[in-house]
Enzyme design. Sequence first.
Site, PDB file in Angstrom:
ATOM      1  CB  SER A 107      25.792  11.044  30.574  1.00 19.18           C
ATOM      2  OG  SER A 107      26.462  11.987  31.614  1.00 19.18           O
ATOM      3  CB  THR A 112      24.262   8.055  40.000  1.00 23.18           C
ATOM      4  OG1 THR A 112      25.106   7.693  39.068  1.00 23.18           O
ATOM      5  CG2 THR A 112      24.920   7.965  41.574  1.00 23.18           C
ATOM      6  CB  SER A 160      28.948  12.687  34.936  1.00 21.78           C
ATOM      7  OG  SER A 160      29.147  12.011  33.842  1.00 21.78           O
ATOM      8  N   GLY A 387      25.972   6.316  31.235  1.00 23.11           N
ATOM      9  CA  GLY A 387      25.074   6.263  30.370  1.00 23.11           C
ATOM     10  C   GLY A 387      25.559   6.284  28.866  1.00 23.11           C
TER      11      GLY A 387
HETATM   12  N1  LIG Z   1      14.929  11.624  41.459  1.00 23.90           N
HETATM   13  C1  LIG Z   1      15.642  12.660  41.305  1.00 23.90           C
HETATM   14  N2  LIG Z   1      15.253  13.842  42.069  1.00 23.90           N
HETATM   15  C2  LIG Z   1      16.027  15.073  42.135  1.00 23.90           C
HETATM   16  N3  LIG Z   1      16.909  15.130  41.397  1.00 23.90           N
HETATM   17  C3  LIG Z   1      17.247  14.396  40.654  1.00 23.90           C
HETATM   18  C4  LIG Z   1      16.729  13.042  40.434  1.00 23.90           C
HETATM   19  N4  LIG Z   1      17.599  12.140  39.749  1.00 23.90           N
HETATM   20  C5  LIG Z   1      18.497  12.846  39.243  1.00 23.90           C
HETATM   21  N5  LIG Z   1      18.461  14.125  39.792  1.00 23.90           N
HETATM   22  C6  LIG Z   1      19.395  15.219  39.172  1.00 23.90           C
HETATM   23  O1  LIG Z   1      20.173  15.020  38.258  1.00 23.90           O
HETATM   24  C7  LIG Z   1      21.235  14.719  38.612  1.00 23.90           C
HETATM   25  C8  LIG Z   1      21.989  13.592  37.297  1.00 23.90           C
HETATM   26  O2  LIG Z   1      21.781  12.492  38.030  1.00 23.90           O
HETATM   27  P1  LIG Z   1      22.572  11.368  38.041  1.00 23.90           P
HETATM   28  O3  LIG Z   1      23.946  11.573  38.605  1.00 23.90           O
HETATM   29  O4  LIG Z   1      21.942  10.148  38.854  1.00 23.90           O
HETATM   30  O5  LIG Z   1      22.534  10.976  36.580  1.00 23.90           O
HETATM   31  P2  LIG Z   1      23.226   9.492  35.878  1.00 23.90           P
HETATM   32  O6  LIG Z   1      22.246   9.049  35.098  1.00 23.90           O
HETATM   33  O7  LIG Z   1      24.090   8.849  36.860  1.00 23.90           O
HETATM   34  O8  LIG Z   1      24.458  10.277  34.797  1.00 23.90           O
HETATM   35  P3  LIG Z   1      25.881   9.730  34.446  1.00 23.90           P
HETATM   36  O9  LIG Z   1      25.802   8.799  33.532  1.00 23.90           O
HETATM   37  O10 LIG Z   1      26.603  10.896  33.885  1.00 23.90           O
HETATM   38  O11 LIG Z   1      26.355   9.267  35.909  1.00 23.90           O
HETATM   39  C9  LIG Z   1      21.646  14.706  39.961  1.00 23.90           C
HETATM   40  O12 LIG Z   1      22.906  15.384  40.393  1.00 23.90           O
HETATM   41  C10 LIG Z   1      20.408  15.175  40.585  1.00 23.90           C
HETATM   42  O13 LIG Z   1      20.766  16.783  40.650  1.00 23.90           O
HETATM   43 MG   LIG Z   2      25.791   8.291  37.264  1.00 20.87          MG
END
Ligand SMILES: Nc1ncnc2c1ncn2[C@@H]1O[C@H](COP(=O)(O)OP(=O)(O)OP(=O)(O)O)[C@@H](O)[C@H]1O
Ligand SMILES: [Mg+2]
Length: 1108
Positions: A107, A112, A160, A387
């Site tokens: 997570s 995403t 998340s 995750g």
């Molecule tokens: N490539 C990126 N560039 C900039 N910021 C990022 C990037 N990837 C992720 N982030 C930051 O990290 C945060 C968390 O990412 P994300 O929501 O994609 O996580 P996740 O793996 O989907 O987690 P979960 O399993 O909880 O959904 C995003 O809101 C963003 O602020």
């Molecule tokens: Mg996500």
Amino acid sequence: MEGKASLLDNMIGVGDMVLLEPLSEDSFLENLKKRFDHNEIYTYIGSVVISVNPYRSLPIYTPEKVEEYRNRNFYELSPHIYALADEAYRSLRDQDKDQCILITGESGAGKTEASKLVMSYVAAVCGKGQEVNKVKEQLLQSNPVLEAFGNAKTVRNDNSSRFGKYMDIEFDFKGDPLGGVISNYLLEKSRVVKQPRGERNFHVFYQLLSGASDETLKKLKLDRDVSKYNYLCLDSASVSGVDDAANFRTVRNAMQIVGFMEDEVQSVLQLVAAVLKLGNIEFKPESRSNGLDESRVKDKNDLKEMCELLGIEQSVLERAFSYRTVEAKSEKVSTTLNVAQAYYARDALAKNLYSRLFSWMVTRINGSIKAQAKTRHKVMGVLDIYGFEIFEDNSFEQFIINYCNEKLQQIFIELTLREEQEEYIREGIEWTNIEYFNNAVICDLMENNQNGILAMLDEECLRPGTVTDETFLDKLNTICAEHQHFESRLSKNSKFLTDHSLPHNCFRIQHYAGKVLYRVEGFVDKNNDLLYRDLSQAMYKANHNLIKQLFPEGSPAKINLKRPPTAGFQFKASVGTLMRNLQTKNPNYIRCIKPNDKKASHIFTESLVCHQVRYLGLMENVRVRRAGYAFRQAYEACLERYKMLCKKTWPHWKGPARQGVEVLMADLKVPPEEYSYGRSKIFIRNPRTLFFLEERRRQCLQDLAALIQKIYRGWKCRRQFLLMKKSQVVVAAWYRRYAQEKKYKKIKHATTVMQSYARGWQARKLLRQLKHQKRIWPDAALPLCKHSALSARRELRRLKEEARRKHAVAVIWAYWQGLKVRREYRKFFRANAGRKIYNFTVQRIIQKYFLNLRKNLPSMSPIDKSWPTRPYSFLDGVHTELRRIFHLWRCKKYRSQFTEEKKAVYEEKLEASELFKDKKALYPSSVSQSFKGDYLEINKNPKYQKLHSAVDEKVLLADTISKINRANGKGTPRIFLLTKKSVVLADQKTGQVKASVPLLDLASVSVSKQSDGFFALKLKEGSASAVKGDFLLSSERLIEIITKLYRLSAANAERVPLSVDISDEFLVQFKNDKVCVKFIQGSPRNGNSASCKRKNNRLLEVSVPSTP
Ligand SMILES: Nc1ncnc2c1ncn2[C@@H]1O[C@H](COP(=O)(O)OP(=O)(O)OP(=O)(O)O)[C@@H](O)[C@H]1O
Ligand SMILES: [Mg+2]
């Protein structure tokens, strides 16, 4: 092999972990950190992309970057998620392979975000057009809508995903998007009624309260103040950096783009508001006379507003909160609910309401983005699923989420590690096995149909009698106790009896990503996921379209006493479908890594990253890749793709594909250590080699395109030119005709005018003359007049004649002119063309003649008399000459195979032919006999031992012959020996030498022309051997004997060659007499052999049977 800017050049650390030297966990982490510190968040392991969350926006997702990565090879530029997206998209578009992008990580690791980046990249590079753009926009805008309803702030991630999402994007054959299908997996609905400390409910509640207009809020009977709602936790109502109000507008806009009608949006918002209102309904206890606890709604205002919103009769809902009706067969029993049960019912309703609303939205979006065309689609699936989660307090949701992650890890292992190793073995490539942890055993613990945890839970839920979480744990303790990844305090396994980190109401699973402690409380309830029927019926009665649709089981027509499938069962089934789906597609992996727990940029916590690297199995992944090959491809596909790089394989390779690839690689001079040949595939070790091949192919394609272009343009221009030339000739001909006609008419007209003037003048002159004469001699006028008339007629005739002649001249002149013009132009067309066509035809005929001749050549045997027939008489000379040349050539070939011995034999045969061919009738029968020489095997046969020792020279010929008795003409058998120097005659029985004649004493040999074997050896007069006289002998091998004799004499340079006389009558010297030997034709009656008779002193007659 030179390349342009590549992944391998100017790198910070190494861009592909496969190239890391030395490879260890420390160097791996160091490389990741170094790259992270330099804003390089992407790193490859072969074709897998590792993405480290930067927690800040980086300038690497601009349209320029999209252009940079577009249509480039995967390894060509520095690692980027766009490279993976491009590779997957091109593979889908060009090779027709369905793709899936599997994004995993814990997570907050950035899954995403990664999925959105992939989608936006694909949207940017695929086709354009009004319809296509609309589809793209709808696909992209589905994200904010689903995120608003399905994402929430947790302690790990401010956005998340609280549901799993798999989206299939469908493309047509050109690679243009047609639509998509979204599948959602288990929304974490418990969050609707309760959130852990520091976390929030789903975004949409906060967005609605802060972003909706006052008017909307009023309509929804809501208050902007978050604190007024029990379901919205107060301690983190706002998230820093997140503007809920702005996001609300974005979501509303996105809903509109995706295709939600305004009344649908209103219904959705009403349901969201209803959930909030539901949370505010409170209950108070009320005792009844029979002692049973009963609950009553405390403040009916919220209930009333909620009922108004959803069009439900207040009393119906109020009753549903106070009573529970249990139906069994035809009986209905109503029991009252106490306060706790009432709260349970309320929360269950809120959770169901919200999760069903969410599923309805997914279905609604799917309805909008569904592909319209019914043609076959290519599919790119993007999987963004929650995750791996390890919280302090882990419940049923975490269990389910972690189960899903185990399955994903399993598929990763299946497809990358195990499959890779198995493939090398299958292909016969030398390979050392790499150990890796296979988590199949954990998956089995969780999902096994007989004794898996999910099956135990289902069994417990469906079991009659009292079922509690504790009974479920007891069951696990007995059934799973022995499992190496299952730990429980009360399990039979004594190991954990004293483990205080393991509370009594918990069990622990050693997941691939670490140990997770699950509290059993709520497992049974959440798995059952029961909603009292009174509540669903109350909902169904609502005067609200959407609510009615969400609770179909509340319809009186659909009373179903069967229990619905449990949440665990449903989830397991949908995960199973997902896995099967993923296995049919070409996987592309993005492994997301979270650099720190603080959601902070620039912090790289090594221990945290190390843990993720370990459980994601990245080191094993690198090891397998390193030990193996970066790229592999079936021989057929490889040859098809690169065959244009080698003249031998382009355009068609006729042999087996593997041989073609071998020729290709050898021709391209790719170093042999760079590739290996498997059974059905070629394995390329280094990405550079692949890139080199791709680059060469790209250049070659350009050259080929230029060639096609050139030929097409040439053809087009030539065609145009010929058309114009043809038209020009037609126009010119018509114009010349017209000009000549005009000129001719002008001349004719002028001539006529002049003629008429001249005639007029003449006539007038004549008239004047006549008038004058009449005036002067009126009497003489009549004859004169007659004379004048005559001359006038004559003149007229002359004029007419002249006019005719002139016309004839004009016609002849026109013909002549035409002839001249035609002659002048003929040389440009027909004359030349005729010669050219003639030359061409002759050339073609000759070419065809030669080719046919080559195909139909007779065998290489020199005695083969066959020869193809001549196709045209004009080729007669050539045909005969070729036949002669061919024959000479094949004779030469034939001769060149001879050994020295065989050569000598043939030379002898040749000599024999020169001596006897067409001269002696015996000759033809000797042709097929081989000249063996020693027929008696004199040196081997012990019988002739003595004789052999008496002759000191090598015996060249030994045979039994007949010596003709001079007295009676009868034959006596004798052994005839020929050595280099002498002829020896010996007794056939005793082997005693009777006569030995040195070759130098031989003067000549005489034979007849007949088919007999008689021959006379004539001795030189005065020689020592001549004393006894000449020898008359007879042998079937006459030809061989005399040829050998002749050759020996010819080889001796000191003497003249032996003369061979062929005549039917010759003289033989017997002592002092000369006897004539005469050969006559006998009748066949005398037998087949010739017979000799002494006729008189001077004549020996040999009768030779006539040959039939
Ligand atoms: N490539 C990126 N560039 C900039 N910021 C990022 C990037 N990837 C992720 N982030 C930051 O990290 C945060 C968390 O990412 P994300 O929501 O994609 O996580 P996740 O793996 O989907 O987690 P979960 O399993 O909880 O959904 C995003 O809101 C963003 O602020
Ligand atoms: Mg996500």
